[in-house]
Design an enzyme around this catalytic site. Structure first.
Site, PDB file in Angstrom:
ATOM      1  N   ASP A 252       0.833  -1.203   0.000  1.00 39.21           N
ATOM      2  CA  ASP A 252       0.000   0.000   0.000  1.00 39.21           C
ATOM      3  C   ASP A 252       0.867   1.251   0.000  1.00 39.21           C
ATOM      4  O   ASP A 252       1.363   1.676   1.034  1.00 39.21           O
ATOM      5  CB  ASP A 252      -0.927   0.003   1.216  1.00 39.21           C
ATOM      6  CG  ASP A 252      -1.871   1.200   1.213  1.00 39.21           C
ATOM      7  OD1 ASP A 252      -2.029   1.819   0.131  1.00 39.21           O
ATOM      8  OD2 ASP A 252      -2.439   1.511   2.267  1.00 39.21           O
ATOM      9  N   LYS A 259       1.397   8.012   0.494  1.00 38.34           N
ATOM     10  CA  LYS A 259       1.840   8.079   1.883  1.00 38.34           C
ATOM     11  C   LYS A 259       3.205   8.753   1.964  1.00 38.34           C
ATOM     12  O   LYS A 259       3.991   8.681   1.020  1.00 38.34           O
ATOM     13  CB  LYS A 259       1.976   6.664   2.454  1.00 38.34           C
ATOM     14  CG  LYS A 259       0.697   5.865   2.596  1.00 38.34           C
ATOM     15  CD  LYS A 259       1.009   4.481   3.139  1.00 38.34           C
ATOM     16  CE  LYS A 259      -0.250   3.626   3.245  1.00 38.34           C
ATOM     17  NZ  LYS A 259      -1.141   4.086   4.313  1.00 38.34           N
ATOM     18  N   ASP A 329      -5.849   6.331  -0.527  1.00 44.10           N
ATOM     19  CA  ASP A 329      -5.207   5.627   0.579  1.00 44.10           C
ATOM     20  C   ASP A 329      -6.241   5.049   1.543  1.00 44.10           C
ATOM     21  O   ASP A 329      -5.880   4.431   2.540  1.00 44.10           O
ATOM     22  CB  ASP A 329      -4.250   6.564   1.321  1.00 44.10           C
ATOM     23  CG  ASP A 329      -3.320   5.824   2.260  1.00 44.10           C
ATOM     24  OD1 ASP A 329      -3.065   4.627   2.012  1.00 44.10           O
ATOM     25  OD2 ASP A 329      -2.829   6.439   3.232  1.00 44.10           O
ATOM     26  N   ARG A 333     -11.250  -0.459   2.321  1.00 46.27           N
ATOM     27  CA  ARG A 333     -12.708  -0.567   2.390  1.00 46.27           C
ATOM     28  C   ARG A 333     -13.320  -0.732   1.009  1.00 46.27           C
ATOM     29  O   ARG A 333     -14.398  -1.317   0.859  1.00 46.27           O
ATOM     30  CB  ARG A 333     -13.277   0.669   3.102  1.00 46.27           C
ATOM     31  CG  ARG A 333     -13.094   1.977   2.371  1.00 46.27           C
ATOM     32  CD  ARG A 333     -13.176   3.198   3.268  1.00 46.27           C
ATOM     33  NE  ARG A 333     -12.075   3.243   4.220  1.00 46.27           N
ATOM     34  CZ  ARG A 333     -11.895   4.229   5.096  1.00 46.27           C
ATOM     35  NH1 ARG A 333     -12.738   5.267   5.118  1.00 46.27           N
ATOM     36  NH2 ARG A 333     -10.883   4.207   5.921  1.00 46.27           N
TER      37      ARG A 333
END
Length: 489
Positions: A252, A259, A329, A333
């Site tokens: 991720d 990030k 990011d 979900r």
């Protein structure tokens, strides 16, 4: 996968054919009768400052009793199963350089020996696949001495649970360069190859044809295309079905909502939910539980590129609902939405999703408690299982007054609240709830009972404790196995 061989021996601990001895003991003022066969041990421990506090380990020499090193680990007074598991796990984890450890626990109740077995196996886990040189190794064999004869019956379960935890840790520890979506799909196939588990892997073409726009959207920025892996353990005669859904982001970066460098470190861990689902389905099959257990691994790389989702893009989930992705990011979900829809179509009795979902859960609960949300009765069943498994969990609400925050001006809902960090874990739970299906086709039918487990904190240990190393913890594995065992009774 590496954890010790475990056996039970009728040989007295003082006569064990081992390299070192481990004694799990309460505080010294409770040990006088327990140590009758160990002359001089109480005095040696007192001189070394041992007080029996949980997990504290002290080494002493007892040449009048044995030529082997003796390690005493504290269990605390009147230890619970959790205290025993942690104490033995800590001793096996930290007592290195000995190929065979012999473990005894004088005075321990018969009902505590399964915890001794679990602690020894969990504490003996090791992962050093990429090191040229390694430090002193953990034990390859642990023998339990003084256990009742019936303790033998608990060993197969202990081994299965330990193997499930080790599988999670192995997969999570593997660098993302060697564990992309296809690699994880192949690992899932291999993990259950000898078990009655049917595996179906949906590649990108099938995902597109079947409308899994969430998984496709999050994975479209990567050169390694996404996968949806379906595992189905369906024993003959099973009349109860639990579906597990796991977030499997193999790395991720945050996508275009990139990030910062420090936040990207450790993001190979972001597939821990999918690894947990795989391990628990395998454990259910190994234990021969009399219920159907299915798993849905929602697997994608979240990478930035010219193909990646842009903030403000809209994806359509498999049930037709559209999602405006304001934050790439907040991807977990979105892939879980597809998995929840797929699981709902099979009309299980219970759906449980597992995910390293939100940093907000760490702010709220730290690194030991799993955040638990969902339907009250289903949550209560999970919390009871977690208590039996001695894993920390905390029930969080899904406030109806926050529902409006999901609204998007151009889609059915949005995946994030930009500029508002309040109750981020609850917002994510409310988002997921929208994709849990109903028990029948009737418009007014109730939703399928559902539990959401946020392991973003509990899935990773910042420091070693008990049987657990720093790094991946395999949180919720033991609780989910306990939940399935209860459902099968």
């Amino acid at each position: 996968m590496a954890f010790p061989e475990l056996s039970i021996s009728s040989t007295p601990l003082t006569q064990a054919d081992a390299d070192a001895l481990v004694l799990a003991l309460p505080p010294l003022d409770e040990t006088e009768e327990l140590l009758a066969e160990w002359p001089g041990l109480a005095a040696a421990l007192a001189g070394a400052g041992f007080v029996g506090s949980p997990g504290s380990t002290t080494r002493v020499a007892l040449p009048d009793v044995t030529a082997l090193p003796v390690f005493a680990v504290g269990t605390g007074a009147d230890p619970s199963a959790a205290a025993v598991r942690d104490a033995v796990g800590a001793a096996v984890r930290t007592t290195t350089g000995f190929a065979h450890l012999a473990v005894g626990a004088p005075g321990l109740g018969d009902d505590r020996w399964p915890a001794v077995a679990e602690g020894a196996l969990l504490g003996g886990y090791r992962f050093d696949d990429y090191k040229k040189t390694t430090g002193p190794a953990r034990a390859e064999h642990v023998s339990l001495h003084g256990a009742p004869a019936e303790a033998d019956a608990s060993l197969p379960r202990a081994r299965t649970v330990a193997a499930a935890a080790a599988l999670v840790k192995d997969l999570v520890n593997t660098p993302a360069q060697w564990l992309g979506p296809q690699d994880l799909a192949e690992a899932a196939q291999g993990a259950v190859a000898d078990l009655p588990v049917e595996v179906t892997v949906l590649e990108e073409t099938a995902l597109e044809e079947q409308g899994f726009g969430g998984i496709l959207g999050i994975g479209q920025g990567s050169d390694r295309p996404p996968r949806l892996v379906h595992l189905d353990y369906h024993p003959e005669g099973a009349d109860h079905h639990v579906a597990l859904v796991g977030k499997g982001i193999t790395f991720d970066t945050g996508g275009l909502s990139l990030k910062p460098p420090a936040g990207m470190v450790g993001m190979k861990f972001d597939m821990a939910g999918a690894a947990t689902v795989l391990a628990v389905v395998r454990a259910a099959a190994e234990l021969g539980l009399p219920i159907r257990v299915s798993g849905w691994l929602c697997v994608a790389d979240n990478m930035p590129s010219g193909r990646a989702l842009r903030p403000g893009d809209v994806v359509r989930i498999a049930d037709g609902q559209s999602v405006e992705v304001l934050n790439t990011d907040a991807e977990g979900r979105v892939v879980l939405a597809d998995g929840l829809v797929a699981a709902s179509r099979t009309r299980p009795d219970l759906i449980v999703d597992v995910a390293t979902l939100t940093g907000a859960i760490i702010v709220a609960l730290g690194h030991r408690h799993t955040g638990v949300m969902g339907d009250d009765d289903a949550v209560a069943a999970y919390l009871a299982a977690a208590e039996r498994a001695d894993e920390l969990a905390w029930h969080l609400p899904l406030p109806a007054h926050m529902e409006d925050e999901l609204d998007s001006p151009i889609a059915d809902l949005q995946n994030a609240k930009i500029g508002d960090t309040s109750a981020g874990s609850l917002f994510a739970g409310l988002f997921l709830q929208r994709f849990v299906g109903r028990v029948s086709d009737d418009d007014d039918a109730p939703r399928i009972p559902w539990v959401h487990l946020d392991i973003a904190g509990s899935g990773t240990a910042k420091a070693s404790f008990g049987a657990t190393d720093k790094g991946p913890t395999a949180a919720t594995v033991r609780s989910l196995v306990a939940l399935l065992e209860e459902a099968g009774r």
